[in-house]
Design a protein around this motif. Structure first.
Motif, PDB file in Angstrom:
ATOM      1  N   TYR A   1      92.427  25.489  54.552  1.00 33.85           N
ATOM      2  CA  TYR A   1      92.002  24.657  55.316  1.00 33.85           C
ATOM      3  C   TYR A   1      92.051  23.149  54.824  1.00 33.85           C
ATOM      4  N   LEU A   2      91.778  22.905  53.443  1.00 32.65           N
ATOM      5  CA  LEU A   2      91.908  22.039  52.648  1.00 32.65           C
ATOM      6  C   LEU A   2      93.390  21.495  52.714  1.00 32.65           C
ATOM      7  N   SER A   3      94.362  22.543  52.648  1.00 31.58           N
ATOM      8  CA  SER A   3      95.757  21.846  52.646  1.00 31.58           C
ATOM      9  C   SER A   3      96.026  21.319  53.769  1.00 31.58           C
ATOM     10  N   LYS A   4      95.400  21.421  55.116  1.00 30.13           N
ATOM     11  CA  LYS A   4      95.729  21.074  56.350  1.00 30.13           C
ATOM     12  C   LYS A   4      94.996  19.431  56.468  1.00 30.13           C
ATOM     13  N   ALA A   5      94.246  19.217  55.449  1.00 29.64           N
ATOM     14  CA  ALA A   5      93.390  17.985  55.740  1.00 29.64           C
ATOM     15  C   ALA A   5      94.303  16.751  55.907  1.00 29.64           C
ATOM     16  N   GLU A   6      93.959  15.829  56.382  1.00 24.03           N
ATOM     17  CA  GLU A   6      94.698  14.355  56.154  1.00 24.03           C
ATOM     18  C   GLU A   6      94.914  13.954  54.999  1.00 24.03           C
ATOM     19  N   ARG A   7      95.696  13.201  54.405  1.00 22.98           N
ATOM     20  CA  ARG A   7      95.725  12.658  52.970  1.00 22.98           C
ATOM     21  C   ARG A   7      96.100  13.732  52.029  1.00 22.98           C
TER      22      ARG A   7
ATOM     23  N   TYR B   1      80.700  12.129  59.708  1.00 17.93           N
ATOM     24  CA  TYR B   1      79.747  11.182  59.009  1.00 17.93           C
ATOM     25  C   TYR B   1      79.063  11.990  58.058  1.00 17.93           C
ATOM     26  N   ASP B   2      78.088  12.982  58.403  1.00 15.49           N
ATOM     27  CA  ASP B   2      77.044  13.620  57.623  1.00 15.49           C
ATOM     28  C   ASP B   2      77.784  14.255  56.441  1.00 15.49           C
ATOM     29  N   PHE B   3      79.083  14.912  56.833  1.00 18.59           N
ATOM     30  CA  PHE B   3      79.756  15.725  55.686  1.00 18.59           C
ATOM     31  C   PHE B   3      80.189  14.684  54.399  1.00 18.59           C
ATOM     32  N   GLY B   4      80.764  13.238  54.916  1.00 18.24           N
ATOM     33  CA  GLY B   4      81.058  12.362  53.935  1.00 18.24           C
ATOM     34  C   GLY B   4      79.732  11.807  53.385  1.00 18.24           C
ATOM     35  N   GLN B   5      78.562  11.868  53.681  1.00 18.92           N
ATOM     36  CA  GLN B   5      77.275  11.347  53.038  1.00 18.92           C
ATOM     37  C   GLN B   5      76.990  12.536  51.977  1.00 18.92           C
ATOM     38  N   ILE B   6      76.959  13.693  52.585  1.00 20.23           N
ATOM     39  CA  ILE B   6      76.671  14.776  51.314  1.00 20.23           C
ATOM     40  C   ILE B   6      77.715  14.683  50.265  1.00 20.23           C
TER      41      ILE B   6
ATOM     42  N   LEU C   1      86.888  22.117  58.259  1.00 19.26           N
ATOM     43  CA  LEU C   1      86.921  21.266  56.739  1.00 19.26           C
ATOM     44  C   LEU C   1      87.902  20.156  57.118  1.00 19.26           C
ATOM     45  N   PRO C   2      89.306  20.366  57.901  1.00 18.36           N
ATOM     46  CA  PRO C   2      90.186  18.945  58.167  1.00 18.36           C
ATOM     47  C   PRO C   2      89.324  18.109  59.089  1.00 18.36           C
ATOM     48  N   VAL C   3      88.554  18.412  60.031  1.00 18.48           N
ATOM     49  CA  VAL C   3      87.958  17.725  61.078  1.00 18.48           C
ATOM     50  C   VAL C   3      86.642  17.059  60.244  1.00 18.48           C
ATOM     51  N   LEU C   4      86.006  17.748  59.357  1.00 14.24           N
ATOM     52  CA  LEU C   4      84.905  16.939  58.678  1.00 14.24           C
ATOM     53  C   LEU C   4      85.277  16.185  57.663  1.00 14.24           C
ATOM     54  N   LEU C   5      86.545  16.365  56.805  1.00 12.05           N
ATOM     55  CA  LEU C   5      86.954  15.625  55.810  1.00 12.05           C
ATOM     56  C   LEU C   5      87.512  14.162  56.622  1.00 12.05           C
ATOM     57  N   SER C   6      88.070  14.460  57.683  1.00  8.88           N
ATOM     58  CA  SER C   6      88.504  13.396  58.621  1.00  8.88           C
ATOM     59  C   SER C   6      89.699  12.635  57.694  1.00  8.88           C
ATOM     60  N   ASN C   7      89.814  11.371  57.404  1.00  3.92           N
ATOM     61  CA  ASN C   7      90.749  10.671  56.472  1.00  3.92           C
ATOM     62  C   ASN C   7      90.094  10.339  55.146  1.00  3.92           C
TER      63      ASN C   7
END
Length: 131
Positions: free
Chosen positions: A80-86, A12-17, A42-48
């Protein structure tokens, strides 16, 4: 005014920033965020929440502010960005020009030396980015 960036503790914090950074197209602040954020998280913070414009501001921030100083960190974020959802969805929607920006970052990293990646690692990651 400069955004004050502190390490996000959750998605949530990451998304706000990210939203604030993106609204201002503040690549320097985005670079600060990426510098204090553990790439593995990163994958966890980015979530979906990964979107094209987020991917692009990350790429631009890494290219202009991070890769020159710390190519290893830039590589890890790309990895790690390449491992993110979406990630695959977002990648598929990038324009030709946007893909070229991603390519420029990879070119920059291939000219740099780091203990954190080899040229083979970089080539393999480029495939993940469909370059």
């Amino acid at each position: 005014e400069k955004l004050c960036i502190s390490e996000p503790s959750n998605a949530y914090d990451f998304g706000q920033i990210i939203n604030a950074v993106n609204a201002n197209k503040d690549k320097a602040a985005c670079a600060d965020l990426l510098t204090i954020t553990d790439p593995k998280k990163l994958p966890v913070l980015l979530s979906n929440k990964l979107e094209g414009e987020i991917l692009l501001i990350f790429i631009q921030s890494l290219e202009h502010y991070v890769a020159g100083k710390d190519p290893g960190l830039a590589y890890q974020h790309l990895f790690y960005l390449s491992k993110a959802e979406r990630f695959k969805v977002v990648l598929a929607l990038l324009s030709k020009n946007e893909k070229e920006e991603v390519q420029q970052l990879f070119d920059l990293l291939s000219e740099s030396q780091s203990d954190l990646y080899s040229l083979e690692d970089l080539e393999s990651l480029k495939k993940a980015y469909e370059l």
